[in-house]
Design a protein around this motif. Sequence first.
Motif, mmCIF file in Angstrom:
data_model
loop_
_atom_site.group_PDB
_atom_site.id
_atom_site.type_symbol
_atom_site.label_atom_id
_atom_site.label_comp_id
_atom_site.label_asym_id
_atom_site.label_seq_id
_atom_site.Cartn_x
_atom_site.Cartn_y
_atom_site.Cartn_z
ATOM 1 N N MET A 1 0.837 -1.210 0.000
ATOM 2 C CA MET A 1 0.000 0.000 0.000
ATOM 3 C C MET A 1 0.865 1.250 0.000
ATOM 4 S SD MET A 1 -3.279 -0.888 2.416
ATOM 5 C CE MET A 1 -3.127 -2.444 3.247
ATOM 6 N N GLU A 2 1.944 1.208 0.780
ATOM 7 C CA GLU A 2 2.865 2.362 0.804
ATOM 8 C C GLU A 2 3.477 2.584 -0.578
ATOM 9 O OE1 GLU A 2 3.396 4.397 3.287
ATOM 10 O OE2 GLU A 2 3.027 3.340 5.181
ATOM 11 N N ALA A 3 3.875 1.471 -1.199
ATOM 12 C CA ALA A 3 4.504 1.586 -2.518
ATOM 13 C C ALA A 3 3.529 2.186 -3.531
ATOM 14 C CB ALA A 3 4.978 0.204 -2.988
ATOM 15 N N VAL A 4 2.294 1.724 -3.473
ATOM 16 C CA VAL A 4 1.271 2.231 -4.396
ATOM 17 C C VAL A 4 1.005 3.716 -4.131
ATOM 18 C CG1 VAL A 4 -1.158 2.046 -5.033
ATOM 19 C CG2 VAL A 4 0.219 -0.024 -4.774
ATOM 20 N N ALA A 5 0.983 4.081 -2.859
ATOM 21 C CA ALA A 5 0.779 5.492 -2.506
ATOM 22 C C ALA A 5 1.910 6.348 -3.079
ATOM 23 C CB ALA A 5 0.696 5.642 -0.989
ATOM 24 N N ASP A 6 3.135 5.840 -2.970
ATOM 25 C CA ASP A 6 4.285 6.583 -3.528
ATOM 26 C C ASP A 6 4.117 6.782 -5.034
ATOM 27 O OD1 ASP A 6 5.375 6.661 -1.039
ATOM 28 O OD2 ASP A 6 6.826 5.042 -1.369
ATOM 29 N N LEU A 7 3.692 5.706 -5.705
ATOM 30 C CA LEU A 7 3.528 5.790 -7.157
ATOM 31 C C LEU A 7 2.445 6.801 -7.525
ATOM 32 C CD1 LEU A 7 3.796 2.042 -8.233
ATOM 33 C CD2 LEU A 7 5.386 3.913 -8.768
ATOM 34 N N VAL B 1 -5.912 1.051 -9.038
ATOM 35 C CA VAL B 1 -5.721 1.742 -10.311
ATOM 36 C C VAL B 1 -4.961 3.049 -10.076
ATOM 37 C CG1 VAL B 1 -6.901 2.958 -12.203
ATOM 38 C CG2 VAL B 1 -7.790 0.759 -11.397
ATOM 39 N N LEU B 2 -3.953 3.283 -10.937
ATOM 40 C CA LEU B 2 -3.340 4.609 -11.027
ATOM 41 C C LEU B 2 -4.021 5.267 -12.222
ATOM 42 C CD1 LEU B 2 0.400 3.500 -10.690
ATOM 43 C CD2 LEU B 2 -0.927 4.740 -8.956
ATOM 44 N N PRO B 3 -4.924 6.211 -12.003
ATOM 45 C CA PRO B 3 -5.788 6.652 -13.108
ATOM 46 C C PRO B 3 -5.108 7.497 -14.184
ATOM 47 C CG PRO B 3 -6.323 7.836 -11.075
ATOM 48 C CD PRO B 3 -5.335 6.785 -10.712
ATOM 49 N N HIS B 4 -4.098 8.279 -13.784
ATOM 50 C CA HIS B 4 -3.550 9.236 -14.765
ATOM 51 C C HIS B 4 -2.025 9.095 -14.864
ATOM 52 C CE1 HIS B 4 -7.449 11.105 -13.995
ATOM 53 N NE2 HIS B 4 -7.092 11.424 -12.764
ATOM 54 N N VAL B 5 -1.553 8.175 -15.678
ATOM 55 C CA VAL B 5 -0.106 7.968 -15.784
ATOM 56 C C VAL B 5 0.368 8.352 -17.186
ATOM 57 C CG1 VAL B 5 1.758 6.263 -15.636
ATOM 58 C CG2 VAL B 5 -0.219 6.108 -14.082
ATOM 59 N N LEU B 6 1.441 9.139 -17.211
ATOM 60 C CA LEU B 6 2.043 9.497 -18.502
ATOM 61 C C LEU B 6 2.599 8.229 -19.148
ATOM 62 C CD1 LEU B 6 4.166 12.713 -17.834
ATOM 63 C CD2 LEU B 6 2.376 12.428 -19.594
ATOM 64 N N VAL B 7 2.335 8.070 -20.408
ATOM 65 C CA VAL B 7 2.863 6.902 -21.114
ATOM 66 C C VAL B 7 4.381 6.818 -20.917
ATOM 67 C CG1 VAL B 7 3.249 5.953 -23.417
ATOM 68 C CG2 VAL B 7 0.976 6.814 -22.787
ATOM 69 N N SER B 8 5.027 7.979 -20.917
ATOM 70 C CA SER B 8 6.489 7.973 -20.784
ATOM 71 C C SER B 8 6.952 7.542 -19.388
ATOM 72 C CB SER B 8 7.031 9.371 -21.104
ATOM 73 O OG SER B 8 6.368 10.327 -20.288
ATOM 74 N N ASP B 9 6.034 7.540 -18.424
ATOM 75 C CA ASP B 9 6.413 7.112 -17.072
ATOM 76 C C ASP B 9 6.209 5.606 -16.853
ATOM 77 O OD1 ASP B 9 7.236 9.581 -16.126
ATOM 78 O OD2 ASP B 9 5.223 10.132 -15.394
ATOM 79 N N LEU B 10 5.607 4.931 -17.828
ATOM 80 C CA LEU B 10 5.238 3.533 -17.611
ATOM 81 C C LEU B 10 6.424 2.641 -17.205
ATOM 82 C CD1 LEU B 10 2.543 3.020 -20.394
ATOM 83 C CD2 LEU B 10 2.184 3.000 -17.916
ATOM 84 N N PRO B 11 7.590 2.797 -17.851
ATOM 85 C CA PRO B 11 8.701 1.924 -17.434
ATOM 86 C C PRO B 11 9.053 2.097 -15.957
ATOM 87 C CG PRO B 11 9.192 2.980 -19.527
ATOM 88 C CD PRO B 11 7.944 3.640 -19.001
ATOM 89 N N ALA B 12 9.075 3.338 -15.513
ATOM 90 C CA ALA B 12 9.432 3.592 -14.111
ATOM 91 C C ALA B 12 8.377 3.019 -13.175
ATOM 92 C CB ALA B 12 9.580 5.098 -13.877
ATOM 93 N N VAL B 13 7.101 3.194 -13.553
ATOM 94 C CA VAL B 13 6.022 2.661 -12.734
ATOM 95 C C VAL B 13 6.147 1.142 -12.648
ATOM 96 C CG1 VAL B 13 3.507 2.298 -12.644
ATOM 97 C CG2 VAL B 13 4.430 4.573 -13.168
ATOM 98 N N TYR B 14 6.427 0.536 -13.796
ATOM 99 C CA TYR B 14 6.526 -0.924 -13.832
ATOM 100 C C TYR B 14 7.647 -1.418 -12.923
ATOM 101 C CZ TYR B 14 7.070 -5.689 -15.490
ATOM 102 O OH TYR B 14 7.183 -7.052 -15.543
ATOM 103 N N VAL B 15 8.782 -0.766 -13.004
ATOM 104 C CA VAL B 15 9.925 -1.187 -12.178
ATOM 105 C C VAL B 15 9.563 -1.130 -10.696
ATOM 106 C CG1 VAL B 15 12.263 -0.499 -11.437
ATOM 107 C CG2 VAL B 15 11.691 -0.588 -13.883
ATOM 108 N N ALA B 16 8.896 -0.061 -10.328
ATOM 109 C CA ALA B 16 8.510 0.078 -8.920
ATOM 110 C C ALA B 16 7.504 -1.003 -8.522
ATOM 111 C CB ALA B 16 7.927 1.456 -8.662
ATOM 112 N N LEU B 17 6.605 -1.334 -9.427
ATOM 113 C CA LEU B 17 5.611 -2.363 -9.124
ATOM 114 C C LEU B 17 6.267 -3.737 -8.995
ATOM 115 C CD1 LEU B 17 2.593 -1.270 -11.379
ATOM 116 C CD2 LEU B 17 2.726 -1.206 -8.873
#
Lengths: 552, 422
Positions: free
Chosen positions: A356-362, A380-396
């Motif tokens: 939950m903390e990790a998701v909150a950070d994202l 759900v992260l409702p509003h993510v820049l397409v260009s941020d997807l790699p970073a989001v994925y790594v964190a997930l």
Amino acid sequence: MYRYDEFDAAFVRERTAQFSDQVRRRISGELSEDQFRPLRLMNGLYLQLHAYMLRVAVPYGTLSSRQMRMLAHLARTYDRGYGHFTTRQNIQYNWPKLRDIPSILADLASVEMHAIQTSGNCIRNVTTDQFAGAAADEIIDPRPVGEILRQWSSLHPEFTFLPRKFKIALTGSPNDRAAIKFHDIGLMAALNGAGEIGWSVYVGGGLGRTPMIGKLINAYVPHEHLLSYLESIMRVYNRYGRRDNKYKARIKILVHEEGLETIKAQVEEEFAQVRGGRLTLPQEELDRIGAYFAPPPFKSLPVAAIDIAREKILDAAYGSWLENNLHPHRVPGYVSVTISLKPIGAAPGDATDAQMEAVADLAERYSFDELRVSHEQNLVLPHVLVSDLPAVYVALVEAGLAEGNAGLISDMIACPGLDYCALANARSIPIAQEISRRFAAPERQKEIGALKIKISGCINACGHHHVGHIGILGVEKKGTELYQITVGGDGTEAAAIGKILGPGFEAEAVPAAIERLVEAYIARRQTPDEPFISAYRRLGDAPFKEALYGTA
Amino acid sequence: MGLPKLAITPAKPDKLRALGVIALNGMFDEMDALGVLRYAIEEVLPGDIAIVSSFGADSAVLLHLVSQVDRALPVYFLETGKHFAETLAYVETLRQRFGLTRVTALHPDPADVARFDPDGQLWERDPDSCCHIRKTEPLEPVTAQFGGWVTGRKRYQTAERGVLPHFELTSDDRIKINPLAYFSDSDVNAYKAQHGLPEHPLYDKGYKSIGCAPCTSVVAAGEDPRAGRWRGFNKKECGIHFDFNGAIAKPMIGQKNLWKDGAFTADPFRAWAETDSPETARYAHVPVDVFLRNRVAFLSNPHPIGLHVSPADQVEQVEADLLRFASIAIAFPAFTDGRGYSTARLLSERFGYTGEIRAVGDVLADQVPLMRRCGITAFVVTHEPTRRALESGQLATVNLFYQPVGTTEVPVGTRPFLRRAQ
């Protein structure tokens, strides 16, 4: 996002103080369990098999990162380090101690949250589309009206002792992701002849032991009269709903027994009396509440294409995550990301405090501080820049939340079942885990495509098995757990209730039975793109019945 | 006149109970009124006994006896507001003559008078109700504080009093002392003459039993002396004396179950009974179906009546007749049955009914605030924790509301549905 004003904050504070006092009286013995029961149920506190369970409302499934961090704090401090996200877009804690409940509620109040009316025979937490305010296909963001409904229904003095619980869902998109036709009242955004947006009202839908598809009672109710119209339905239900049998007390039974036309006439008669009265919602007020949900400052970007095929070659897991877990956003350059809470072999909907903390950070970093809970038990992260997807994925990946299975066979809904729930007849989570392991391979899941499996541990259908493309219902027969399998259910705008094709299966036999259904589908589909549910509609029961039970 | 300081806990009539009513009644000569009175005041209920006097035609005898035992015995006078001026003057005469130090007048509750007898004609329409608000009700808080009472009732007065003993145990465990039980009309006159007692100014004008002016008339020679009371009505007693000889006719003090205006009070209403008649019923909550079947009779019935609404009843059916009801009781057979909340809102908000709306049945303390918001103004409560919560004022309340409900909540903020308790 909605922010409490002084009124809202004072309201929750008073309510928290009130319930804290009731808890104190229970602990001191001043209140018996019998007397305490209706009070705790009004505040989302259940007594389960092993302990109390607290259900916290996530109104219309929307959370800020600050709120998510508080949910993590509660899991860490008062529970065993995790929480369970439910099909009602709520979160449940399974191990709180009664004496801690006042502290938990005070903590929740500090981030503008509460557990009011998450149980009891009252109007429950209002649910909606998890992509509300983000989806490319929506004609209106349903959350402002959702917030108004939350306020109007909170401790409504007339509708606190209804015949049975009452659930309202709404969607601003014609593609229904909130299963509105399976709620006591379902609202779908609609246009009138003049092109103005209002609401189509469905009534009498529900699951449970008597599943019913909601019926259209009014094709268009404008915003300004919505509360009056809903209050009219509530009053008709409160006065005439059956109270002699709790299994026949939902509004779906009233509508079914009396007939839609009778109920509609009663509602219209009541509506004629209250229409234009004190519940009229002026446009300025809707706008004022709507301003809280104003779109965040999106960048102006060109349409961003994602080359999934290329990504798949580079990283298969990332590729299938991109393929399955993104939803089209209404603003070019953005997507909504589904964070699957269905890792292979895990309990659906569970999240640890660290996750939950990790998701909150994202959310804070990549999604304008916004989060959603879906009724399919994902985040759900409702509003993510397409260009941020790699970073989001790594964190997930780091948080153990990168399962790329949204909408696939392993993205199952399952109720807590006999492992937690006092009502259950059978276990659900172990069945979900077994199926999940059987279909673990990403290639296999991709081959199968969109397929929703939903599992309930008893007839009350919290796991929505009736609307699973494949539904599994645990029952108890002669002392053993048996699982009935249904086929053809659909919770979307193409609402359908699944059919039972034959006798139940023992737990060990369920995964193989599911596999036989899947094989029957793959063998008969017209193209790899024809989804299971479409194939079933085209083919009918016969091939699936044969797959389950063989030829007679 | 303020109420004198009274004993807080009534002494239990243990002595009487130990002896038994019959044994006690055998202790005194029939005509030993003074002996009975002295024994009651000094031995049975010391400091725990009082007297209610009408200051009527015969009152002088008993008060004279009292003055010989204890001039500080509390003496209550029901100042109904309907007395002859002569009676009021007579109160003063006797008080001074006998040196009584604790004479207190009890007045009816002005709110009751305003509500039930706005035109002052209730005595004519419904004398029972008139006695109720003017005598029974004002007396109740006082009776609760004494273990025993001295009365001036006599056997000869009416057939109903023909078996009256010296000592009675009432159904609510109190003792009534009737020193003059065996006195005849001529005994009374002889006593008056012997002691030179002042006569009630109206006695010589033919009034033999004197109560409130409208309900007292002259008695012809040879007539029952009380025949002049409530002449023309089938009524013999005012309701404060019903209990005698251990036979329970009506408890002197019922349990106060009606919570209204911040206090538990005695309920003037009762449930409808099979034997009640639509033409003559009074202070009964009439079920909706009974009312509808006998609507014409109820509408011409001159007495105050109420309406009893069961959860499944549709109040729309009686909308046109709501003004007929002094009270509407909404039944809550189980706390989980919320139909009554809708009923209450329809009555108070849609139909504009402003009379008493009471909740009857299974009411939890935590439901009271919700019921109030829906227009319910009174509660008949038997559930002990709810009684305690009401009395201590510890009701679980949230005073901010998200809905425009009721007729008294005030709007706050900009949202059209926000409200606050007034």
